[in-house]
Scaffold this motif. Structure first.
Motif, PDB file in Angstrom:
ATOM      1  N   GLY A  79     -14.132  14.458  10.397  1.00 48.81           N
ATOM      2  CA  GLY A  79     -13.367  15.593   9.971  1.00 48.81           C
ATOM      3  C   GLY A  79     -12.336  15.873  11.302  1.00 48.81           C
ATOM      4  O   GLY A  79     -12.287  15.023  12.251  1.00 48.81           O
ATOM      5  N   ALA A  80     -12.265  17.217  11.365  1.00 53.98           N
ATOM      6  CA  ALA A  80     -11.347  17.618  12.477  1.00 53.98           C
ATOM      7  C   ALA A  80     -12.026  17.428  13.719  1.00 53.98           C
ATOM      8  O   ALA A  80     -11.614  17.263  14.704  1.00 53.98           O
ATOM      9  N   ASN A  81     -13.467  17.937  13.609  1.00 55.10           N
ATOM     10  CA  ASN A  81     -14.193  18.018  14.582  1.00 55.10           C
ATOM     11  C   ASN A  81     -14.471  16.574  15.338  1.00 55.10           C
ATOM     12  O   ASN A  81     -14.305  16.532  16.734  1.00 55.10           O
ATOM     13  N   ALA A  82     -14.577  15.564  14.319  1.00 57.40           N
ATOM     14  CA  ALA A  82     -14.649  14.156  15.230  1.00 57.40           C
ATOM     15  C   ALA A  82     -13.075  13.834  15.861  1.00 57.40           C
ATOM     16  O   ALA A  82     -13.386  13.045  16.834  1.00 57.40           O
ATOM     17  N   LYS A  83     -12.257  14.034  15.316  1.00 61.01           N
ATOM     18  CA  LYS A  83     -11.071  13.765  15.827  1.00 61.01           C
ATOM     19  C   LYS A  83     -10.905  14.538  17.297  1.00 61.01           C
ATOM     20  O   LYS A  83     -10.406  13.896  18.241  1.00 61.01           O
ATOM     21  N   THR A  84     -11.023  15.548  17.194  1.00 60.41           N
ATOM     22  CA  THR A  84     -11.337  16.550  18.772  1.00 60.41           C
ATOM     23  C   THR A  84     -12.078  15.818  19.744  1.00 60.41           C
ATOM     24  O   THR A  84     -11.625  15.890  20.948  1.00 60.41           O
ATOM     25  N   GLN A  85     -13.198  15.186  19.096  1.00 60.68           N
ATOM     26  CA  GLN A  85     -14.224  14.890  20.138  1.00 60.68           C
ATOM     27  C   GLN A  85     -13.666  13.528  20.603  1.00 60.68           C
ATOM     28  O   GLN A  85     -13.660  13.095  21.810  1.00 60.68           O
ATOM     29  N   GLU A  86     -13.010  12.587  19.678  1.00 66.47           N
ATOM     30  CA  GLU A  86     -12.180  11.531  20.083  1.00 66.47           C
ATOM     31  C   GLU A  86     -11.378  11.812  21.141  1.00 66.47           C
ATOM     32  O   GLU A  86     -11.059  10.828  21.872  1.00 66.47           O
ATOM     33  N   ASN A  87     -10.545  12.633  20.714  1.00 71.11           N
ATOM     34  CA  ASN A  87      -9.341  13.135  21.847  1.00 71.11           C
ATOM     35  C   ASN A  87      -9.784  13.445  23.107  1.00 71.11           C
ATOM     36  O   ASN A  87      -9.497  13.030  24.116  1.00 71.11           O
ATOM     37  N   GLY A  88     -11.071  14.293  23.154  1.00 72.19           N
ATOM     38  CA  GLY A  88     -11.561  14.582  24.446  1.00 72.19           C
ATOM     39  C   GLY A  88     -12.296  13.394  25.091  1.00 72.19           C
ATOM     40  O   GLY A  88     -12.127  13.389  26.371  1.00 72.19           O
ATOM     41  N   PHE A  89     -12.647  12.516  24.473  1.00 68.54           N
ATOM     42  CA  PHE A  89     -13.247  11.421  25.021  1.00 68.54           C
ATOM     43  C   PHE A  89     -12.205  10.365  25.715  1.00 68.54           C
ATOM     44  O   PHE A  89     -12.284  10.123  26.924  1.00 68.54           O
ATOM     45  N   VAL A  90     -11.235  10.287  24.918  1.00 71.24           N
ATOM     46  CA  VAL A  90     -10.051   9.563  25.602  1.00 71.24           C
ATOM     47  C   VAL A  90      -9.363  10.261  26.733  1.00 71.24           C
ATOM     48  O   VAL A  90      -9.198   9.660  27.683  1.00 71.24           O
ATOM     49  N   PHE A  91      -9.455  11.709  26.637  1.00 68.94           N
ATOM     50  CA  PHE A  91      -8.742  12.437  27.929  1.00 68.94           C
ATOM     51  C   PHE A  91      -9.751  12.205  28.945  1.00 68.94           C
ATOM     52  O   PHE A  91      -9.222  11.892  30.188  1.00 68.94           O
ATOM     53  N   VAL A  92     -11.019  12.393  28.966  1.00 73.75           N
ATOM     54  CA  VAL A  92     -11.693  12.309  29.995  1.00 73.75           C
ATOM     55  C   VAL A  92     -12.113  10.800  30.680  1.00 73.75           C
ATOM     56  O   VAL A  92     -11.998  10.642  31.602  1.00 73.75           O
ATOM     57  N   SER A  93     -12.022   9.768  29.635  1.00 71.01           N
ATOM     58  CA  SER A  93     -11.970   8.656  29.968  1.00 71.01           C
ATOM     59  C   SER A  93     -10.730   8.142  30.827  1.00 71.01           C
ATOM     60  O   SER A  93     -10.990   7.510  31.941  1.00 71.01           O
ATOM     61  N   GLY A  94      -9.662   8.690  30.379  1.00 67.76           N
ATOM     62  CA  GLY A  94      -8.197   8.601  31.176  1.00 67.76           C
ATOM     63  C   GLY A  94      -8.417   9.228  32.581  1.00 67.76           C
ATOM     64  O   GLY A  94      -7.836   8.624  33.489  1.00 67.76           O
ATOM     65  N   ALA A  95      -8.949  10.381  32.653  1.00 65.49           N
ATOM     66  CA  ALA A  95      -9.081  10.991  33.671  1.00 65.49           C
ATOM     67  C   ALA A  95     -10.039  10.251  34.831  1.00 65.49           C
ATOM     68  O   ALA A  95      -9.838  10.132  36.017  1.00 65.49           O
TER      69      ALA A  95
END
Length: 72
Positions: free
Chosen positions: A1-17
């Motif tokens: 759902g939307a929560n999984a997509k938000t977590q995925e985006n957060g993971f990508v952002f943190v990994s990139g940082a």
């Protein structure tokens, strides 16, 4: 759902940082010797003293924050 997509985006952002910070740190380490030669002994001594004062100021700030936290 939307929560999984938000977590995925957060993971990508943190990994990139994290990768960006590691890369910047590696560049700093690789350039440290050249930079030390460039600024010379006097510049190095000035930086040591300046960073020492900064570290002392941060230490005092942490101690005062801790004392304030205990007093409340």
């Amino acid at each position: 759902g939307a929560n999984a997509k938000t977590q995925e985006n957060g993971f990508v952002f943190v990994s990139g940082a994290i990768i960006a910070i590691f890369s910047f740190t590696l560049i700093c380490f690789l350039a440290a010797e050249r930079l030390a030669r460039l600024i010379g002994k006097t510049g190095n001594d000035i930086l040591k003293r300046l960073l020492g004062v900064l570290l002392a100021a941060l230490s005092i700030q942490f101690i005062s924050d801790g004392i304030r936290g205990v007093m409340q």
